[in-house]
Write an enzyme that holds these catalytic residues in place. Structure first.
Site, PDB file in Angstrom:
ATOM      1  N   CYS A 110       5.977  -0.350   6.887  1.00  0.00           N
ATOM      2  CA  CYS A 110       5.105   1.193   6.890  1.00  0.00           C
ATOM      3  C   CYS A 110       6.527   1.270   5.831  1.00  0.00           C
ATOM      4  CB  CYS A 110       5.117   2.481   7.907  1.00  0.00           C
ATOM      5  SG  CYS A 110       4.937   3.474   6.984  1.00  0.00           S
ATOM      6  N   LEU A 111       7.031   1.735   5.004  1.00  0.00           N
ATOM      7  CA  LEU A 111       7.802   2.147   4.352  1.00  0.00           C
ATOM      8  C   LEU A 111       8.685   3.147   4.197  1.00  0.00           C
ATOM      9  CD1 LEU A 111       5.940   1.336   0.482  1.00  0.00           C
ATOM     10  CD2 LEU A 111       7.655  -0.073   2.007  1.00  0.00           C
TER      11      LEU A 111
ATOM     12  N   GLY B 269       0.829  -1.251   0.100  1.00  0.00           N
ATOM     13  CA  GLY B 269      -0.132  -0.375  -0.042  1.00  0.00           C
ATOM     14  C   GLY B 269       0.938   1.294  -0.204  1.00  0.00           C
TER      15      GLY B 269
ATOM     16  N   HIS C 286      -2.314   7.708   7.449  1.00  0.00           N
ATOM     17  CA  HIS C 286      -1.171   8.442   7.089  1.00  0.00           C
ATOM     18  C   HIS C 286      -2.188   9.715   5.875  1.00  0.00           C
ATOM     19  CE1 HIS C 286       2.176   5.966   6.365  1.00  0.00           C
ATOM     20  NE2 HIS C 286       1.974   5.487   5.900  1.00  0.00           N
TER      21      HIS C 286
ATOM     22  N   GLN D 298       2.725  10.466   1.300  1.00  0.00           N
ATOM     23  CA  GLN D 298       4.440   9.392   1.074  1.00  0.00           C
ATOM     24  C   GLN D 298       5.449   8.967   0.007  1.00  0.00           C
ATOM     25  OE1 GLN D 298       2.647   5.731   2.557  1.00  0.00           O
ATOM     26  NE2 GLN D 298       4.846   5.118   3.299  1.00  0.00           N
TER      27      GLN D 298
ATOM     28  N   HIS E  39      -4.457   1.460   7.826  1.00  0.00           N
ATOM     29  CA  HIS E  39      -3.099   2.357   7.861  1.00  0.00           C
ATOM     30  C   HIS E  39      -2.203   3.347   7.214  1.00  0.00           C
ATOM     31  CE1 HIS E  39       1.848   0.930   8.025  1.00  0.00           C
ATOM     32  NE2 HIS E  39       1.329   2.215   6.943  1.00  0.00           N
ATOM     33  N   GLU E  40      -3.386   3.372   5.742  1.00  0.00           N
ATOM     34  CA  GLU E  40      -2.799   3.822   4.632  1.00  0.00           C
ATOM     35  C   GLU E  40      -4.075   4.959   4.990  1.00  0.00           C
ATOM     36  OE1 GLU E  40      -0.374   4.110   2.933  1.00  0.00           O
ATOM     37  OE2 GLU E  40      -0.312   1.406   3.626  1.00  0.00           O
TER      38      GLU E  40
HETATM   39  O1  K1U Z   1       3.800   2.602   4.101  1.00  0.00           O
HETATM   40  C1  K1U Z   1       2.984   2.002   3.847  1.00  0.00           C
HETATM   41  O2  K1U Z   1       1.995   2.228   4.067  1.00  0.00           O
HETATM   42  C2  K1U Z   1       2.899   0.437   3.384  1.00  0.00           C
HETATM   43  C3  K1U Z   1       2.894  -0.824   3.801  1.00  0.00           C
HETATM   44  C4  K1U Z   1       1.572  -1.236   4.062  1.00  0.00           C
HETATM   45  C5  K1U Z   1       0.777  -2.059   4.997  1.00  0.00           C
HETATM   46  C6  K1U Z   1       2.042  -3.034   5.733  1.00  0.00           C
HETATM   47  C7  K1U Z   1       1.556  -4.335   6.667  1.00  0.00           C
HETATM   48  C8  K1U Z   1       0.371  -3.846   6.899  1.00  0.00           C
HETATM   49  C9  K1U Z   1      -0.462  -2.266   7.223  1.00  0.00           C
HETATM   50  C10 K1U Z   1       0.076  -1.586   6.193  1.00  0.00           C
HETATM   51  C11 K1U Z   1       3.548  -1.632   3.478  1.00  0.00           C
HETATM   52  O3  K1U Z   1       3.737  -2.309   2.669  1.00  0.00           O
HETATM   53  S1  K1U Z   1       5.065  -1.824   4.356  1.00  0.00           S
HETATM   54  C12 K1U Z   1       6.070  -3.756   3.391  1.00  0.00           C
HETATM   55  C13 K1U Z   1       5.113  -5.378   3.126  1.00  0.00           C
HETATM   56  O4  K1U Z   1       4.011  -5.033   4.439  1.00  0.00           O
HETATM   57  C14 K1U Z   1       5.369  -5.999   2.231  1.00  0.00           C
HETATM   58  C15 K1U Z   1       6.402  -5.708   1.287  1.00  0.00           C
HETATM   59  C16 K1U Z   1       6.644  -6.860   0.266  1.00  0.00           C
HETATM   60  C17 K1U Z   1       6.261  -7.950   0.851  1.00  0.00           C
HETATM   61  C18 K1U Z   1       4.593  -8.150   1.543  1.00  0.00           C
HETATM   62  C19 K1U Z   1       4.467  -6.919   2.196  1.00  0.00           C
HETATM   63 ZN    ZN Z   2       2.507   3.310   6.370  1.00  0.00          ZN
END
Ligand code: K1U
Ligand code: ZN
Length: 175
Positions: free
Chosen positions: A98-99, A50, A144, A55, A140-141
């Site tokens: 979270c990225l 997401g 943000h 971001q 989560h998004e």
């Molecule tokens: O930063 C963000 O908002 C993105 C975040 C979204 C998220 C992940 C987990 C729970 C709630 C929201 C991510 O994508 S973090 C990376 C991640 O979860 C992932 C990366 C590669 C493969 C599978 C998952």
């Molecule tokens: Zn995030």
């Protein structure tokens, strides 16, 4: 399409932007779709599941998401001006990442199911119910868009430790 830089909490200027409340979108037009295309490409490259527009430094109410598993066809989703219209009393705990807070993962408790309303890529209004990872990710998004990070749901000690670690990792990567 172009890759955008993802803002991170170790950078003071980035953090100021990440804490902003994003503005509603006034029209779903080609300019906005170009931003959504860039966001999706950036999210896939990260990789992530997401991404909110803030971001990538654009504090407008847009979210992109793809919850397809490895080996499945891509399933991009776009949420413009999303609203959470109902939250279940039942809660669900998930280990989030979270990225914008790289390499930090921790458990967050949120409503297990939510009802949402939003405009899609074509600008049409959609209403649906989310559960499981979809419910976790959209909340989560959505946070943000309100300037809230998942670490804001943690204790002050855990949050401060997380930011310290992200800063340390960024310094080590730059050295
Ligand atoms: O930063 C963000 O908002 C993105 C975040 C979204 C998220 C992940 C987990 C729970 C709630 C929201 C991510 O994508 S973090 C990376 C991640 O979860 C992932 C990366 C590669 C493969 C599978 C998952
Ligand atoms: Zn995030």
């Amino acid at each position: 399409m172009s890759l955008r830089r993802i803002l991170t909490v170790d950078n003071k200027a980035d953090l100021t932007v990440l804490k902003q409340v994003s503005k509603p979108v006034t029209a779903v037009d080609d300019g906005l779709r170009a931003l959504m295309d860039d966001m999706l490409e950036t999210m896939y490259a990260a990789p992530g599941i997401g991404l909110a527009a803030v971001q990538v430094g654009e504090p407008v109410r847009i979210i992109v998401m793809d919850l397809a598993r490895e080996g499945e066809d891509k399933a991009p989703r776009y949420f413009v001006n999303p609203e959470i219209t109902w939250r279940s009393d039942e809660l669900f705990v998930y280990e989030e990442g979270c990225l914008s807070v790289p390499e930090i993962y921790d458990e967050v408790e949120r409503p297990a199911r939510v009802k949402i309303a939003y405009l899609n890529y074509a600008g049409e209004r959609v209403e649906e119910e989310a559960e499981g990872l979809f419910a976790v990710c959209i909340q989560h998004e959505f946070d943000h868009l309100e300037g809230v990070l998942f670490i804001d749901h943690l204790s002050r000690l855990k949050r401060e430790r997380a930011i310290k670690k992200v800063k340390k990792d960024a310094q080590a990567a730059a050295a």
